[in-house]
Each structure stands twice: as structure tokens, then as C-alpha cells.
Motif scaffolding. Structure first.
Motif, PDB file in Angstrom:
ATOM      1  N   SER A 131     -11.320  13.293   7.992  1.00 59.19           N
ATOM      2  CA  SER A 131     -11.527  13.397   9.434  1.00 59.19           C
ATOM      3  C   SER A 131     -11.523  12.023  10.069  1.00 59.19           C
ATOM      4  CB  SER A 131     -12.861  14.093   9.707  1.00 59.19           C
ATOM      5  OG  SER A 131     -13.178  13.972  11.069  1.00 59.19           O
ATOM      6  N   PHE A 132     -10.667  11.845  11.069  1.00 61.58           N
ATOM      7  CA  PHE A 132     -10.639  10.593  11.819  1.00 61.58           C
ATOM      8  C   PHE A 132     -11.345  10.751  13.158  1.00 61.58           C
ATOM      9  CE2 PHE A 132      -7.773   7.112  10.221  1.00 61.58           C
ATOM     10  CZ  PHE A 132      -7.881   7.510   8.919  1.00 61.58           C
ATOM     11  N   HIS A 191     -16.143   4.561  17.020  1.00 64.60           N
ATOM     12  CA  HIS A 191     -17.291   5.082  16.281  1.00 64.60           C
ATOM     13  C   HIS A 191     -16.838   5.918  15.091  1.00 64.60           C
ATOM     14  CE1 HIS A 191     -21.381   7.275  16.256  1.00 64.60           C
ATOM     15  NE2 HIS A 191     -21.451   6.164  15.573  1.00 64.60           N
ATOM     16  N   SER A 192     -15.795   6.718  15.295  1.00 61.93           N
ATOM     17  CA  SER A 192     -15.247   7.499  14.176  1.00 61.93           C
ATOM     18  C   SER A 192     -14.808   6.577  13.049  1.00 61.93           C
ATOM     19  CB  SER A 192     -14.040   8.321  14.627  1.00 61.93           C
ATOM     20  OG  SER A 192     -14.444   9.352  15.484  1.00 61.93           O
ATOM     21  N   VAL A 193     -14.171   5.480  13.442  1.00 63.49           N
ATOM     22  CA  VAL A 193     -13.656   4.574  12.424  1.00 63.49           C
ATOM     23  C   VAL A 193     -14.802   3.850  11.714  1.00 63.49           C
ATOM     24  CG1 VAL A 193     -12.310   2.495  12.060  1.00 63.49           C
ATOM     25  CG2 VAL A 193     -11.413   4.335  13.435  1.00 63.49           C
ATOM     26  N   ASN A 194     -15.854   3.524  12.454  1.00 62.78           N
ATOM     27  CA  ASN A 194     -17.031   2.948  11.791  1.00 62.78           C
ATOM     28  C   ASN A 194     -17.484   3.853  10.656  1.00 62.78           C
ATOM     29  OD1 ASN A 194     -17.016   0.869  13.559  1.00 62.78           O
ATOM     30  ND2 ASN A 194     -18.807   1.503  14.738  1.00 62.78           N
ATOM     31  N   GLY A 195     -17.507   5.155  10.937  1.00 57.51           N
ATOM     32  CA  GLY A 195     -17.913   6.107   9.903  1.00 57.51           C
ATOM     33  C   GLY A 195     -17.001   6.035   8.688  1.00 57.51           C
ATOM     34  N   LEU A 230      -5.217  15.325  13.797  1.00 53.89           N
ATOM     35  CA  LEU A 230      -5.715  16.422  14.635  1.00 53.89           C
ATOM     36  C   LEU A 230      -7.207  16.229  14.919  1.00 53.89           C
ATOM     37  CD1 LEU A 230      -4.797  19.074  15.970  1.00 53.89           C
ATOM     38  CD2 LEU A 230      -5.717  20.277  14.010  1.00 53.89           C
ATOM     39  N   THR A 231      -7.949  15.805  13.906  1.00 56.21           N
ATOM     40  CA  THR A 231      -9.378  15.577  14.145  1.00 56.21           C
ATOM     41  C   THR A 231      -9.565  14.447  15.153  1.00 56.21           C
ATOM     42  OG1 THR A 231      -9.371  14.213  12.160  1.00 56.21           O
ATOM     43  CG2 THR A 231     -10.235  16.427  11.928  1.00 56.21           C
ATOM     44  N   LEU A 232      -8.723  13.438  15.025  1.00 57.33           N
ATOM     45  CA  LEU A 232      -8.775  12.343  15.993  1.00 57.33           C
ATOM     46  C   LEU A 232      -8.493  12.873  17.401  1.00 57.33           C
ATOM     47  CD1 LEU A 232      -8.777   9.114  16.159  1.00 57.33           C
ATOM     48  CD2 LEU A 232      -6.330   9.333  16.310  1.00 57.33           C
ATOM     49  N   ALA A 233      -7.493  13.734  17.498  1.00 61.07           N
ATOM     50  CA  ALA A 233      -7.130  14.296  18.795  1.00 61.07           C
ATOM     51  C   ALA A 233      -8.284  15.105  19.377  1.00 61.07           C
ATOM     52  CB  ALA A 233      -5.890  15.177  18.646  1.00 61.07           C
ATOM     53  N   PHE A 234      -8.951  15.888  18.532  1.00 62.57           N
ATOM     54  CA  PHE A 234     -10.068  16.684  19.032  1.00 62.57           C
ATOM     55  C   PHE A 234     -11.196  15.791  19.545  1.00 62.57           C
ATOM     56  CE2 PHE A 234      -8.614  20.396  16.291  1.00 62.57           C
ATOM     57  CZ  PHE A 234      -8.089  21.047  17.386  1.00 62.57           C
ATOM     58  N   ILE A 250       0.802  -1.228   0.000  1.00 61.34           N
ATOM     59  CA  ILE A 250       0.000   0.000   0.000  1.00 61.34           C
ATOM     60  C   ILE A 250       0.832   1.273   0.000  1.00 61.34           C
ATOM     61  CG2 ILE A 250      -2.038  -1.023   1.086  1.00 61.34           C
ATOM     62  CD1 ILE A 250      -1.049   0.163   3.730  1.00 61.34           C
ATOM     63  N   TYR A 251       2.140   1.156  -0.302  1.00 62.33           N
ATOM     64  CA  TYR A 251       2.950   2.380  -0.301  1.00 62.33           C
ATOM     65  C   TYR A 251       2.457   3.404  -1.314  1.00 62.33           C
ATOM     66  CZ  TYR A 251       6.396   0.392   2.815  1.00 62.33           C
ATOM     67  OH  TYR A 251       7.021  -0.140   3.908  1.00 62.33           O
ATOM     68  N   SER A 252       1.922   2.908  -2.446  1.00 65.39           N
ATOM     69  CA  SER A 252       1.503   3.875  -3.462  1.00 65.39           C
ATOM     70  C   SER A 252       0.024   4.227  -3.330  1.00 65.39           C
ATOM     71  CB  SER A 252       1.805   3.325  -4.848  1.00 65.39           C
ATOM     72  OG  SER A 252       1.195   2.061  -4.979  1.00 65.39           O
ATOM     73  N   ALA A 253      -0.660   3.660  -2.342  1.00 71.69           N
ATOM     74  CA  ALA A 253      -2.082   3.951  -2.160  1.00 71.69           C
ATOM     75  C   ALA A 253      -2.251   5.351  -1.565  1.00 71.69           C
ATOM     76  CB  ALA A 253      -2.707   2.917  -1.239  1.00 71.69           C
ATOM     77  N   PRO A 254      -3.456   5.938  -1.690  1.00 67.84           N
ATOM     78  CA  PRO A 254      -3.688   7.241  -1.069  1.00 67.84           C
ATOM     79  C   PRO A 254      -3.482   7.167   0.450  1.00 67.84           C
ATOM     80  CG  PRO A 254      -5.510   6.643  -2.518  1.00 67.84           C
ATOM     81  CD  PRO A 254      -4.620   5.461  -2.439  1.00 67.84           C
ATOM     82  N   GLU A 255      -3.086   8.296   1.024  1.00 68.59           N
ATOM     83  CA  GLU A 255      -2.813   8.363   2.467  1.00 68.59           C
ATOM     84  C   GLU A 255      -3.918   7.784   3.326  1.00 68.59           C
ATOM     85  OE1 GLU A 255      -2.330  12.438   3.292  1.00 68.59           O
ATOM     86  OE2 GLU A 255      -0.171  12.406   3.014  1.00 68.59           O
ATOM     87  N   LEU A 256      -5.153   8.119   2.938  1.00 68.89           N
ATOM     88  CA  LEU A 256      -6.303   7.686   3.715  1.00 68.89           C
ATOM     89  C   LEU A 256      -6.310   6.167   3.861  1.00 68.89           C
ATOM     90  CD1 LEU A 256      -9.137   8.140   4.912  1.00 68.89           C
ATOM     91  CD2 LEU A 256     -10.007   8.008   2.604  1.00 68.89           C
ATOM     92  N   PHE A 257      -5.997   5.472   2.753  1.00 66.48           N
ATOM     93  CA  PHE A 257      -6.036   4.021   2.772  1.00 66.48           C
ATOM     94  C   PHE A 257      -4.933   3.459   3.651  1.00 66.48           C
ATOM     95  CE2 PHE A 257      -8.707   2.752  -1.055  1.00 66.48           C
ATOM     96  CZ  PHE A 257      -9.494   3.857  -0.905  1.00 66.48           C
ATOM     97  N   GLN A 258      -3.788   4.135   3.630  1.00 62.36           N
ATOM     98  CA  GLN A 258      -2.686   3.668   4.468  1.00 62.36           C
ATOM     99  C   GLN A 258      -3.064   3.784   5.940  1.00 62.36           C
ATOM    100  OE1 GLN A 258       0.430   6.234   3.122  1.00 62.36           O
ATOM    101  NE2 GLN A 258       0.823   4.999   1.312  1.00 62.36           N
ATOM    102  N   LEU A 259      -3.663   4.922   6.289  1.00 61.86           N
ATOM    103  CA  LEU A 259      -4.085   5.111   7.676  1.00 61.86           C
ATOM    104  C   LEU A 259      -5.077   4.033   8.075  1.00 61.86           C
ATOM    105  CD1 LEU A 259      -4.617   8.962   8.004  1.00 61.86           C
ATOM    106  CD2 LEU A 259      -2.980   7.566   9.221  1.00 61.86           C
ATOM    107  N   LEU A 260      -6.046   3.782   7.179  1.00 58.83           N
ATOM    108  CA  LEU A 260      -7.070   2.807   7.509  1.00 58.83           C
ATOM    109  C   LEU A 260      -6.514   1.400   7.619  1.00 58.83           C
ATOM    110  CD1 LEU A 260     -10.162   4.024   5.612  1.00 58.83           C
ATOM    111  CD2 LEU A 260     -10.037   3.354   7.995  1.00 58.83           C
TER     112      LEU A 260
END
Lengths: 627, 256
Positions: A374-375, A554-558, A432-436, A91-101
Motif C-alpha cells: 500500500s502506497f 505521510h504514506s511514504v514515511n510509513g 491504486l492505494t495511492l490514488a485512494f 535495481i532492475y532485479s530488485a523486488p517491485e516495492l524497492f523499485q517504486l521506493l
């Protein structure tokens, strides 16, 4: 408060900083080279504690403890290397979002694996042989082990520093952190380097986890708390900077220690307990640093990584077929109370699905067209839920008023946090959204007098005639349909276009006169507000709420709902949320290992269906049309 | 009529004086080329005028008002449009929507949230696309256009705000020689028709000498020549900046 007490807390803070430093250094190192935020780094730390406790109690004695710590670090390092080879390499070339997930999915899987291996009980480790005594500092006793921890972190820092400055490996790592494309072009075998760096990062996390054994028990909850703390440290110190990690770890740990040291203070007649503000203080430090120096204290401004993610097709307004289909679905749903008279559970599930749809649609609004991943979207769901519930509890508000309070509470939160969030992009924004979300969670969790703390708020029931399930279902349907239509209209209107313009090309958008930050800020607020409505409905549907509504889970479910449907289409989140909510309802009852299953689903999605169900369907349909 | 006056503009990056006390002006309707060898400070100068960099010293006056240090969107609102070295358009929109977006921003309608954006300023957008020869591609996604066509769309976007001054950073970079002349000829025709002034940086000397009304030459952060094609071409300082003085090797002693 006395000065000696404060000073003692400050020294103690240094000991906590050590643990934080080990995880943060690994996280930062891995990010620097691979550009992946490894959320599963917290799991590696957790595994470190579990494995070390198991080894120490199985072998016993000084060898079991000290040998166990060393063996643990190596074992976790090997696990890290395996993770890199089996998963991350794909997944190195995948979009950032996918890597995080993907790394988050890994966290879920490892958590359930630990549950299966070690059970749900916390495991207490032995005390360190040879360091059981205590030192006297400022008239108080400090465990010698803590003194050892204070010393070990700077020692490891120095060793790492020497490795990075002197060795060939270190030079390669620094070069990759600066410009990995160039390093690849120079003929360096990147796979080996990446695996090695990942193993080193995992080794540090395992070491950190193992060394915490005498201070804290091995617990299944550590993975998330540690990764959020470590992330804050890395952001404050600067991604990719090991020294920065140490400086930041000390700052954060000291701020926390001072909060505890200050303790109860009377401020203008109200006694404020500062020791409850540790989590908030930590995130405040991060927020200040991010706004004042977005690259962190010792970090460098990020170079844009070459090779952007594929662009999506233009959003078209709905075709006639789709409009007719949408209206048909709405009519069937409106008739559901009559159709499903024999099974009232259908309506309960129906309300759950509706809430999920609004939650996911509002998240998609900022994630897809806004490009803001947003995480922590559950924060606004939770603010809505608590806004409504507290209006009922404290003001005995009727349902209508309480439902109106939900979006207001969420909007205020989204305006405040969105202002900070839109100043960042990519993984920084995500974290940052996760932190908030964590801040809001901790405020609600700790402010027991107002919010009921971990028990939540009970007894929020709808007023007649909405106390009858069919009527409540219709009310939910009306609110959710209105919310979905509103989001759609906004996306197709100039505001939605401006939002997309800011995502596609911020430079161009600014050059034609669009205030991109302001547009994204307002979009963030709109999404939060609509999400608050979903939270309000949720509170009345369940009759009680707890801090769970704001949890990272719950955030991750979203996120999973949105990804399941696919980011590129407007109907994606609706389909994704429906499928997810129904699946969750059926599967959750069947298995104890729901987290691992969810993680598995995410991994399959990320690796096999990157454009989601709707995107995949469209692709297959296009292939059919073209024989 | 003078539209842009740059006075004593300076910018340092660390110890490097990227732009050192640069002054020049552009008259209304003038087609001015800013040229110089790599590292001369053209782009830095350019980015201070368009708002992407704040200068360390000096002023930029546009229609008599200072614009140095303003954000790009504010500079756009003062009547200065720009194109990018690597064309920047909105990839998830159609060609017409790209221009419509610029028109919506220009008329300050971006905070409208109900009526479909596709219905805003469509005739005007099609007219602009016709002027750049892209009307046939109006409803195609911008992301699937050939690069030369993207540059034309970008030009239509820039013209949507009805600018008095157009800044073009290497407008023909990345294009085939034939396309280059076509594009610049198109720009020249459009700006003459509208009375727009143009400031552009360029590496292709054919383009510069064929089309520019005036040429400003920079080297090592300073202006070394300012005049028409003929005088610049004959200027010994310019020749030295581009071809060197030939003394490098003498001093090193390698060549006798």
C-alpha cells in the motif's frame, strides 16, 4: 449549465490532455520496457517547466521560448539517461516495492534540488511568441497556444507511432515490452536499449513540462500532482500502450473539463459544486476501468515476469528471550513518565514514537505477510484522525467516544477501498492505494464546511485526567501495545496464515478452498482499522489536525519505517518506526532539506540494506554464530 | 460408480478450437491418464475441470452435480483436489504448516484470529506427511526442500481435503526417472487405500503404461482413443498422432 459552455470546456479539455499525454506516454513506455513505475517521472516534468522558464527568461524572444523548449526536452532526456545509468540499472532485479521506493526517493531528492536551485517561489514563464492571440470558438475566446497544444499531442503521437512501427529501435522496444527475457536471450544489448528508452521517456516528460510554461507556473508541487494524474492515465489506457495513453488522457481531461463545465448544480435542494470533484472524477474513472478491465483500455494482460523475489523464512512465534525482552521494553516504557519527570519532552517524543509504531505495524501487516504494497496507508491514519476530530467538533463527543470513532471511520474507508485494491496486485495495487489516499485527501481538503479544509480541525484536547501528559502517554502506550499484540496474534493465527498462503501462492491457496480476495480484503480492513486508532491518538496528542495527515509524504514515511525495519520479521516495523520517528525529530529541526535526506536514506536502504535493520542484524548475528 | 462425467466440453481461443466436443468419464477409484502430443488440449481440458478456465460449451458433472464454471475453491469444496505441473506450495511456511493450512481451509477455520495456527490439526498433518514419507522434514521451511520432496508435500496438501477425485497435471514433470516411478507408485498406493479416483496428464509413457487403469488420448482438441494400455498402444490413430503418417514429405514432393 449551458451546452455551449460545456462544449467549450470540452475543447479546452483537449489542451490539458496534451500535457497529460506527454508525461503518461513516457511513463508507459518506460514501464513497458523496464517494468519500473518511474515515480520520478513527475519530477522530470517539473524540471522541464523550471528549465524552460529559466532558459526563456535568460535568452528571451522567440529563440528563448521555442529554442528553450527544444533544449529543455534534450536536457531532461540526458538527465533521464543519467538517472537510468547511475541508479535504475542497479535495481532492475530488485523486488517491485524497492523499485517504486527508489524512484520515489529520487522524486524527493530532485524536489529539494529544485528548491535549492530555484527557491520556493513559483516561477511564471513568458507567453509563447507568435501564439499570443486567441481564436474564437463557440462565441468564446480560446488562447491560440491552447489550440497549438491540442494539435501537438496527436502529432507527437503519430511520430512515436511511426518510430515504433518502422524503425529497428521501435521493434526492439515493442519486443522488450512483450517479453524482455526472450529479447535478452536473442542477444540484444539490453542496457543500451533501456537507457535509450528511459532517455526518450524523460525527453517526452521534459517536453510536456516545457510546453506547459505559458499555462502554468513552475512550481515545486507539480511533481506529485503530475505523476498521480499521469499514473491514472497510464492505468486507464493500459501500461505500455502509447495510443492508450492518448485515449485515456483525452478521456480523463474531458471528464475533468465536464465537471468544471457543469459547475454548480442544485440536486434535491442541495447545491453541489461539481468543479470540486475533478480529482475524484478522475479516480472514479480509473477505479471503474481497473475493475472492469484490469489491464487498461488498450493494454494487454500482464505476463508474469520470470524470477520471483526471494522467499522469506517461516514466521516463528517469539522465542522466550524475545518475549522477555518485549515485556522488559513495555515495563520500561510504562515507567517512563516517572523516569523522565525532569524532561517532559521525552514523553512528547514518546507519544510520537508510539503512534509511528502502530502506523508502521498496521502497514507491515498488509505489506509483509499480505504482500499488498500500500502506497496510501496514510489514508486510514487520516480517516482515524478526522473521525475522532470531527466527532469532537460536531458532536462534542468525549474523548473515549471520539477515540472509538477513529477506527470505525478508518474501517469503513478501508472496506470500501480495499474491495477495489485486492482485485489488483503489484504496482497496480500500490498506485491504486495511492490514488485512494489522494481522493480522501482532496475530499477533506475541499469540503471546507465539514472538515475545515486546509486549516484542519483545531482544539481537540483530551478530557481529564488524560490532559496530563504522563497519563496520556500511558493511555497511548496501552492502546498501541494492544494493537501490536493483536496484529501479532492475527498473523500467527489461521487468518494470518491464510493471508500469507494467498501471497505465497494464490493458485494453491484457491485450490485448497481459500477465498484469497476475501481474506486479503478483510486483512486490508483490519490493517486500516488499527491504523485508524493510531490516527485517533494522533489527533488528541497534537490537539489539531490538517490534511497533512493524509499526504503522500505521510504514506511514504510509513513505507520507510517498514523498510527500515525489514519486511520479513514481525518486530521489524516496531524497530523501524522507532528509529524513524526519533531520527525525524532530531534531523528535521536541523535541516531545510529533510526531503532530500529522507530520499537519501531510502536509496541507501534499497541499495545496501534490502532486508532492513532487523534483517541486517539477524544476518550479522547468523554470521557471528557460524565462525 | 461414476464420479466425474465430462460431456461435449469445448473451449475456443480465438479461432483455435483447443478442446472440441470432448466427452469421457471416470469411475470411482479409477486411475485415468489423459495423454496426447503437445497442443492436443489436455491442459485446457484439465483446467476446465479444475475451475481455472470456464468452458465455452459442455458440462462437467461431479457426483451428479454440475461444476463447470465454478471457481477453483468451490470445486475443492466439492471433493476434488489437485496438484500443479510446477508444484505450488507455501514457501514461507514449514512443511507441516503447509499441510495444516490445507486442513484449516478444509475445516473452514481460516477466519479464526486468535489461537496459533501451528496448534491446529498438527497430528493429522504429521500423519499425512508420514503417508507421503515426509514426516522427518515436518519442521523444515518448505522453500528449502528438493523438488521431488516438494511434490510429495503437495500430494499431502491435496490429500488433506479428503478428496474423492485427485487431478494431477503432469505429476512427474521435472523429476528424475527413478523419482517418477516412486511418486506414481506412492500415489497409486494411496488412492487405492482411500478409494480416490485420479485423473492425470502425463508425458512420460513409461509411467502411463505402467500405472494407468485406462488411457484417454487426445489430439487436436478431440478424443481419438479411450481404452486400456493394450488397445491404446495398438490403435492406428494414436500411432499416427504421435509418430505422424509419414505422408508429410510425400505431399510436399521433397521425397520420392
Amino acid at each position: 449549465m449551458n451546452w455551449e459552455g460545456l462544449a467549450f470546456q470540452a475543447v479546452d479539455g483537449l489542451a490539458s490532455a496534451s500535457g497529460l499525454f506527454f508525461v503518461a506516454a513516457g511513463l508507459s513506455l518506460i514501464f513497458g520496457v523496464t517494468r519500473i513505475i518511474n515515480i520520478a517521472h513527475g519530477s522530470l516534468y517539473m524540471l522541464g517547466t523550471y528549465i524552460a522558464v529559466s532558459l526563456a527568461s535568460a535568452i528571451g524572444g522567440p529563440l528563448g521560448f521555442w529554442g528553450g523548449v527544444a533544449a529543455t526536452a534534450i536536457i531532461v532526456g540526458v538527465i533521464g539517461a543519467l538517472i537510468e545509468i547511475v541508479l535504475l540499472r542497479r535495481i532492475y532485479s530488485a523486488p517491485e516495492l524497492f523499485q517504486l521506493l527508489a524512484t520515489f526517493a529520487l522524486l524527493l531528492v530532485i524536489n529539494d534540488a529544485a528548491l535549492w536551485l530555484w527557491g520556493p517561489q513559483d516561477l511564471l514563464g513568458p507567453r509563447a511568441p507568435g501564439l499570443r492571440g486567441s481564436l474564437e470558438i463557440l462565441g468564446r475566446h480560446m488562447p491560440s497556444y491552447d489550440a497549438f497544444l491540442i494539435v501537438i499531442a496527436p502529432v507527437v503521437l503519430c511520430v512515436l507511432h511511426i518510430v515504433f512501427v518502422r524503425s529497428r529501435f521501435g521493434r526492439l522496444v515493442r519486443a522488450a515490452t512483450e517479453d524482455r527475457d526472450m529479447l535478452g536471450a536473442l542477444g540484444v544489448n539490453q542496457s543500451v536499449l533501456f537507457t535509450a528508452v528511459f532517455a526518450l521517456g524523460a525527453f517526452l516528460a521534459g517536453l510536456g513540462g516545457a510546453l506547459q510554461m505559458p499555462r502554468e507556473p513552475a512550481s515545486l508541487g507539480t511533481d506529485l500532482t503530475v505523476i498521480t494524474d499521469a499514473f491514472v492515465v497510464v492505468v486507464v489506457g493500459g501500461m505500455g500502450s502509447i495510443v492508450g495513453s492518448y485515449v485515456a488522457a483525452v478521456i480523463i481531461a474531458e471528464v475533468k473539463a465536464l465537471c468544471i463545465g457543469i459547475g454548480l448544480v442544485a440536486l434535491g435542494g442541495v447545491s453541489v459544486n461539481f468543479s470540486k470533484f475533478t480529482l475524484i472524477a478522475e479516480f472514479l474513472v480509473m477505479a471503474v476501468v481497473l475493475v472492469a478491465r484490469p489491464q487498461g483500455l488498450l493494454g494487454r494482460p500482464q505476463i508474469a515476469v520470470r524470477g520471483e523475489a526471494a522467499l522469506e523464512a517461516p514466521i516463528r512465534s517469539a522465542s522466550r528471550t524475545l518475549t522477555v525482552f518485549g515485556i522488559a521494553v513495555l515495563v520500561i516504557l510504562a515507567a517512563l513518565p516517572f523516569l523522565a519527570r525532569s524532561s517532559p519532552y521525552t514523553l512528547v517524543l514518546g507519544v510520537d514514537v508510539l503512534i509511528a509504531v502502530l502506523f508502521a505495524t498496521s502497514l507491515h501487516f498488509i505489506m509483509g505477510p499480505g504482500g499488498m504494497h500500500s502506497f496510501g496507508h496514510a489514508a486510514y491514519f487520516g480517516l482515524g484522525a478526522y473521525g475522532a476530530a470531527l466527532a469532537v467538533r460536531w458532536f462534542a463527543a468525549p474523548m473515549g467516544l471520539a477515540l472509538a470513532a477513529a477506527p470505525v471511520a478508518a474501517a469503513l474507508g478501508a472496506l470500501l477501498f480495499g474491495w477495489f485494491a485486492v482485485r489488483l496486485s503489484g504496482v497496480y495495487l500500490a498506485m491504486l492505494t495511492l490514488a485512494f489516499a489522494q481522493i480522501i485527501w482532496s475530499i477533506i481538503y475541499q469540503w471546507q464546511d465539514l472538515t475545515g479544509g486546509s486549516n484542519g480541525v483545531l482544539g481537540i484536547w483530551p478530557n481529564p485526567p488524560f490532559d496530563r501528559l504522563p497519563v496520556f502517554f500511558l493511555l497511548s502506550l496501552a492502546l498501541v501495545a494492544a494493537g501490536v499484540v493483536l496484529m501479532r496474534r492475527i498473523l500467527l493465527a489461521p487468518f494470518g496464515y491464510a493471508m500469507r498462503a494467498g501471497r505465497d501462492s494464490p493458485l494453491r491457496a484457491e485450490a485448497i478452498g481459500i477465498d484469497v480476495k476475501k481474506v486479503h480484503w478483510l486483512a486490508f480492513a483490519v490493517a486500516g482499522t488499527v491504523c485508524g486508532v493510531a490516527g485517533g491518538i494522533f489527533a488528541f496528542a497534537k490537539g489539531s489536525i490538517s490534511p497533512e495527515t493524509i499526504s503522500i509524504d505521510h504514506s511514504v514515511n510509513g513505507l520507510v519505517m517498514v523498510l527500515l525495519g525489514g519486511l520479513g520479521t514481525l518486530s521489524g516495523p516496531i524497530v523501524g518506526a522507532s528509529v524513524f520517528a526519533i531520527l525525524q525529530d532530531f534531523v528535521m529541526q536541523e535541516t531545510e532539506y529533510w526531503h532530500a535526506l529522507l530520499g537519501g536514506i531510502i536509496l541507501v536502504l534499497v541499495l545496501a540494506f534490502p532486508s532492513g535493520l532487523v534483517g541486517g542484524f539477524l544476518r550479522i548475528a547468523a554470521r557471528w554464530r557460524r565462525p | 460408480m461414476t464420479s466425474l462425467v465430462v460431456t461435449s466440453l469445448s473451449k475456443n481461443f480465438g479461432a483455435v478450437r483447443a478442446v472440441d466436443n470432448v466427452s469421457f468419464s471416470i469411475a470411482g477409484g479409477e486411475f485415468l491418464a489423459l495423454i496426447g502430443p503437445n497442443g492436443a488440449g489436455k491442459s485446457t481440458c484439465f483446467n476446465m475441470i479444475n475451475g481455472q478456465l470456464a468452458p465455452d460449451g459442455g458440462t462437467v458433472l461431479f457426483d451428479g452435480r454440475g461444476i463447470a464454471g465454478l471457481p477453483p475453491r468451490e470445486i475443492c469444496r466439492r471433493g476434488i483436489a489437485r496438484t500443479f505441473q510446477v508444484a505450488a506450495t507455501f514457501g514461507s511456511m514449514t512443511v507441516a504448516e503447509n499441510v495444516q493450512m490445507a486442513l484449516i481451509a478444509h475445516t473452514r477455520e481460516i477466519y479464526r484470529w486468535w489461537r496459533r495456527a501451528a496448534s491446529y490439526h498438527r497430528p493429522r498433518a504429521l500423519d499425512l506427511l508420514r503417508q507421503v514419507g515426509m514426516q522427518d522434514a515436518a519442521d523444515r521451511p518448505c522453500s528449502e526442500l528438493a523438488y521431488g520432496d516438494v511434490k510429495r508435500v503437495e500430494l499431502a496438501i491435496a490429500l488433506a481435503s479428503d478428496p474423492q477425485l485427485l487431478l494431477m497435471d503432469e505429476p512427474t514433470a521435472g523429476m528424475a526417472p527413478g523419482e517418477r516411478n516412486d511418486l506414481i507408485r506412492l500415489v497409486k498406493a494411496l488412492v487405492i487405500e482411500r478409494g480416490v479416483s485420479v485423473l492425470f496428464t502425463e508425458h512420460s509413457m513409461d509411467v502411463v503404461f505402467a500405472f494407468a487403469d485406462r488411457i484417454v488420448v487426445m489430439a487436436r482438441g478431440r478424443i481419438i482413443a479411450d481404452g486400456d494400455a493394450k488397445s491404446v498402444r495398438g490403435d492406428p490413430l494414436v500411432q499416427q498422432a504421435y509418430f505422424g503418417s509419414g505422408r508429410t514429405f510425400e505431399r510436399a514432393g521433397g521425397v520420392s
